[in-house]
Motif scaffolding. Structure first.
Motif, PDB file in Angstrom:
ATOM      1  N   VAL A  78       0.839  -1.203   0.000  1.00 46.45           N
ATOM      2  CA  VAL A  78       0.000   0.000   0.000  1.00 46.45           C
ATOM      3  C   VAL A  78       0.870   1.247   0.000  1.00 46.45           C
ATOM      4  CG1 VAL A  78      -1.720   1.304   1.296  1.00 46.45           C
ATOM      5  CG2 VAL A  78      -1.904  -1.182   1.141  1.00 46.45           C
ATOM      6  N   ARG A  94       2.731   1.932  -3.366  1.00 43.12           N
ATOM      7  CA  ARG A  94       1.835   2.487  -4.382  1.00 43.12           C
ATOM      8  C   ARG A  94       1.546   3.956  -4.115  1.00 43.12           C
ATOM      9  NH1 ARG A  94      -1.965  -0.418  -7.757  1.00 43.12           N
ATOM     10  NH2 ARG A  94      -3.350   1.067  -8.756  1.00 43.12           N
ATOM     11  N   GLN A  95       1.263   4.297  -2.862  1.00 38.76           N
ATOM     12  CA  GLN A  95       0.966   5.676  -2.506  1.00 38.76           C
ATOM     13  C   GLN A  95       2.164   6.578  -2.769  1.00 38.76           C
ATOM     14  OE1 GLN A  95      -1.825   7.068  -1.368  1.00 38.76           O
ATOM     15  NE2 GLN A  95      -3.126   5.325  -0.898  1.00 38.76           N
ATOM     16  N   ASP A 100       2.722   7.169  -6.502  1.00 38.18           N
ATOM     17  CA  ASP A 100       1.737   8.110  -7.038  1.00 38.18           C
ATOM     18  C   ASP A 100       2.063   9.539  -6.626  1.00 38.18           C
ATOM     19  OD1 ASP A 100      -0.824   8.709  -8.366  1.00 38.18           O
ATOM     20  OD2 ASP A 100      -1.529   9.183  -6.355  1.00 38.18           O
ATOM     21  N   SER A 131       4.795  -0.489  -8.811  1.00 37.77           N
ATOM     22  CA  SER A 131       3.453  -0.385  -8.242  1.00 37.77           C
ATOM     23  C   SER A 131       3.076  -1.721  -7.618  1.00 37.77           C
ATOM     24  CB  SER A 131       2.437  -0.015  -9.337  1.00 37.77           C
ATOM     25  OG  SER A 131       2.302  -1.068 -10.242  1.00 37.77           O
ATOM     26  N   ALA A 179     -10.775   1.951  -0.608  1.00 40.23           N
ATOM     27  CA  ALA A 179      -9.802   1.840  -1.699  1.00 40.23           C
ATOM     28  C   ALA A 179      -9.922   3.092  -2.559  1.00 40.23           C
ATOM     29  CB  ALA A 179     -10.037   0.588  -2.531  1.00 40.23           C
ATOM     30  N   GLN A 215      -8.059   5.142  -6.142  1.00 43.78           N
ATOM     31  CA  GLN A 215      -7.090   5.321  -7.216  1.00 43.78           C
ATOM     32  C   GLN A 215      -7.329   6.675  -7.858  1.00 43.78           C
ATOM     33  OE1 GLN A 215      -6.609   2.270 -10.177  1.00 43.78           O
ATOM     34  NE2 GLN A 215      -6.573   0.603  -8.674  1.00 43.78           N
ATOM     35  N   LEU A 249      -9.508  -2.303  -8.596  1.00 43.63           N
ATOM     36  CA  LEU A 249      -9.440  -1.861  -7.197  1.00 43.63           C
ATOM     37  C   LEU A 249      -9.164  -3.081  -6.333  1.00 43.63           C
ATOM     38  CD1 LEU A 249     -12.397   0.642  -6.675  1.00 43.63           C
ATOM     39  CD2 LEU A 249      -9.968   1.172  -6.694  1.00 43.63           C
ATOM     40  N   SER A 250      -8.141  -3.000  -5.489  1.00 44.42           N
ATOM     41  CA  SER A 250      -7.790  -4.147  -4.663  1.00 44.42           C
ATOM     42  C   SER A 250      -7.465  -3.692  -3.242  1.00 44.42           C
ATOM     43  CB  SER A 250      -6.582  -4.885  -5.261  1.00 44.42           C
ATOM     44  OG  SER A 250      -5.416  -4.099  -5.132  1.00 44.42           O
ATOM     45  N   SER A 278      -4.667  -3.474  -1.983  1.00 46.63           N
ATOM     46  CA  SER A 278      -3.467  -2.635  -1.981  1.00 46.63           C
ATOM     47  C   SER A 278      -3.789  -1.161  -2.204  1.00 46.63           C
ATOM     48  CB  SER A 278      -2.490  -3.105  -3.061  1.00 46.63           C
ATOM     49  OG  SER A 278      -3.047  -2.956  -4.353  1.00 46.63           O
ATOM     50  N   ASP A 279      -5.054  -0.830  -2.558  1.00 48.40           N
ATOM     51  CA  ASP A 279      -5.452   0.560  -2.770  1.00 48.40           C
ATOM     52  C   ASP A 279      -6.065   1.175  -1.515  1.00 48.40           C
ATOM     53  OD1 ASP A 279      -4.797   0.759  -5.595  1.00 48.40           O
ATOM     54  OD2 ASP A 279      -6.466  -0.623  -5.927  1.00 48.40           O
ATOM     55  N   SER A 308      -9.819  -2.138   4.435  1.00 50.25           N
ATOM     56  CA  SER A 308      -9.756  -2.316   2.995  1.00 50.25           C
ATOM     57  C   SER A 308     -11.030  -2.981   2.511  1.00 50.25           C
ATOM     58  CB  SER A 308      -8.537  -3.163   2.611  1.00 50.25           C
ATOM     59  OG  SER A 308      -8.739  -4.512   3.000  1.00 50.25           O
TER      60      SER A 308
END
Length: 363
Positions: A214, A217-218, A221, A242, A287, A289, A302-303, A305-306, A313
């Motif tokens: 997580v 990814r953040q 971004d 990612s 989640a 994105q 969307l998973s 990890s988002d 989650s």
């Protein structure tokens, strides 16, 4: 669960009435003795048939449901027992705190319990007591209060909750919860660098793999956004891969498009936020994105990890509402004039890509 059983019983009774009542209705009497005897025998057979149906159909329904259903009755019983035990423990703790209201650890424990039970306003009350007793110097009381406020109303991250996490970081600069929520609060206020720096400090503490995904990814971004705004992203983080959904992790395939009527209202590229929310509770999205209107139509996944909060989650709820929103002001928060569309997804029942058409305007 009780409602489900009541509905099943009602449907079974309706089916029995539909089948049994015709069997119990007596035909018209005939004139001769022989015909009367035959009629009595016929009535007996029909009553026996009605009784057999009334007994066998419920038994057959129960046997078929037990054999074909994938409902885990044992798990439900365990969850019910655990919930009852938790309620009993919380009631006992509340009683002790009434006798000894100066018990700092007791209030913190009560706050933890209410947070685990998703009773966030009650958790905030308990943590407020601990905060007052410690005069704002107990880090767990400060971060617990901030978390409970944020989960009650995510907008508080831009207000008191955000200030509480700043205060916690002043006391304990490496506190994981304060770094995470402090990073989210900084991002909501538009300070991308501060938010990224706090998440990087949290990443440096070697969190579990699922949380590390997580964070990666953040951070990636954020580095892209900072670079796009004219800043320089650290090379080591700019190239971070990612996070892909882990094997067996929950994920939702989402197909997003924009209606032709609303497309005419756009004069340039605007941020596109795709997020999943718990329809039965408030708090931050489960989640999120970020994309751009230029990429529409698009397909995303969307998973888990988002997640904005690793412990909240899409894996923690049975159903979500997925929203696709074009933010005219560029803010993650919904504002008047934003364009959006939404659809519901229920895990275990919904299948295939979830289709969302952005065809509405926020009043």
């Amino acid at each position: 669960m009780t409602a489900f059983i009541v509905v099943c019983v009602a449907m079974l009774l309706a089916a029995l009435l539909w089948m049994v009542l015709p069997l119990l209705r007596a035909p018209q009497e005939k004139g001769t003795a022989t015909e009367s005897t035959e009629l009595a025998s016929y009535r007996t057979e029909r009553r026996f048939s009605g009784l057999a149906v009334a007994l066998l159909v419920p038994v057959l329904a129960v046997v078929m449901y037990a054999g074909l259903s994938n409902w885990d009755w044992k798990a439900v019983q365990i969850e019910s027992a655990q919930a009852a035990n938790m309620e009993q423990a919380v009631a006992g703790l509340e009683a002790k705190l009434k006798e000894n209201p100066d018990n700092l650890e007791g209030w913190i424990m009560l706050g933890r319990s209410y947070t685990a039970m998703s009773r966030y306003p009650r958790a905030a009350d308990a943590y407020q007591q601990a905060y007052d007793l410690s005069k704002g110097q107990n880090v767990e009381a400060v971060t617990g209060l901030g978390e409970a406020l944020a989960l009650t109303d995510e907008a508080s991250l831009a207000g008191r909750a955000g200030k509480l996490f700043d205060a916690a970081l002043a006391i304990a600069p490496n506190d994981p919860k304060a770094l995470w929520y402090g990073g989210v609060a900084a991002l909501r206020s538009g300070d991308l660098r501060l938010g990224r720096d706090r998440l990087q400090l949290l990443m440096a503490q070697n969190p579990p793999p699922e949380i590390r995904g997580v964070l990666a990814r953040q951070i990636q971004d954020l580095n892209e956004q900072i670079a796009a705004a004219g800043g320089e992203a650290p090379p080591s983080q700019a190239s971070a891969p990612s996070a892909a959904p882990a094997a067996g992790a929950r994920a939702i395939q989402v197909s997003v498009s924009l209606s032709p009527q609303l497309r005419q209202q756009l004069t340039g590229a605007v941020p596109l936020f795709i997020l999943a929310r718990d329809p039965s509770a408030g708090g931050p999205p489960l989640a999120v994105q970020r994309h751009s209107s230029d990429s529409l139509p698009l397909n995303v996944t969307l998973s888990e990890s988002d997640a904005m909060i690793p412990t909240r989650s899409i894996a923690t709820v049975p159903k979500v509402v997925v929203v696709a929103r074009l933010s005219r002001g560029g803010s993650p928060q919904q504002q008047s004039g934003d364009l959006y569309g939404e659809a519901e997804y229920e895990f275990g029942k919904s299948s295939g890509p979830l289709t969302i058409v952005i065809d509405r305007v926020v009043p």
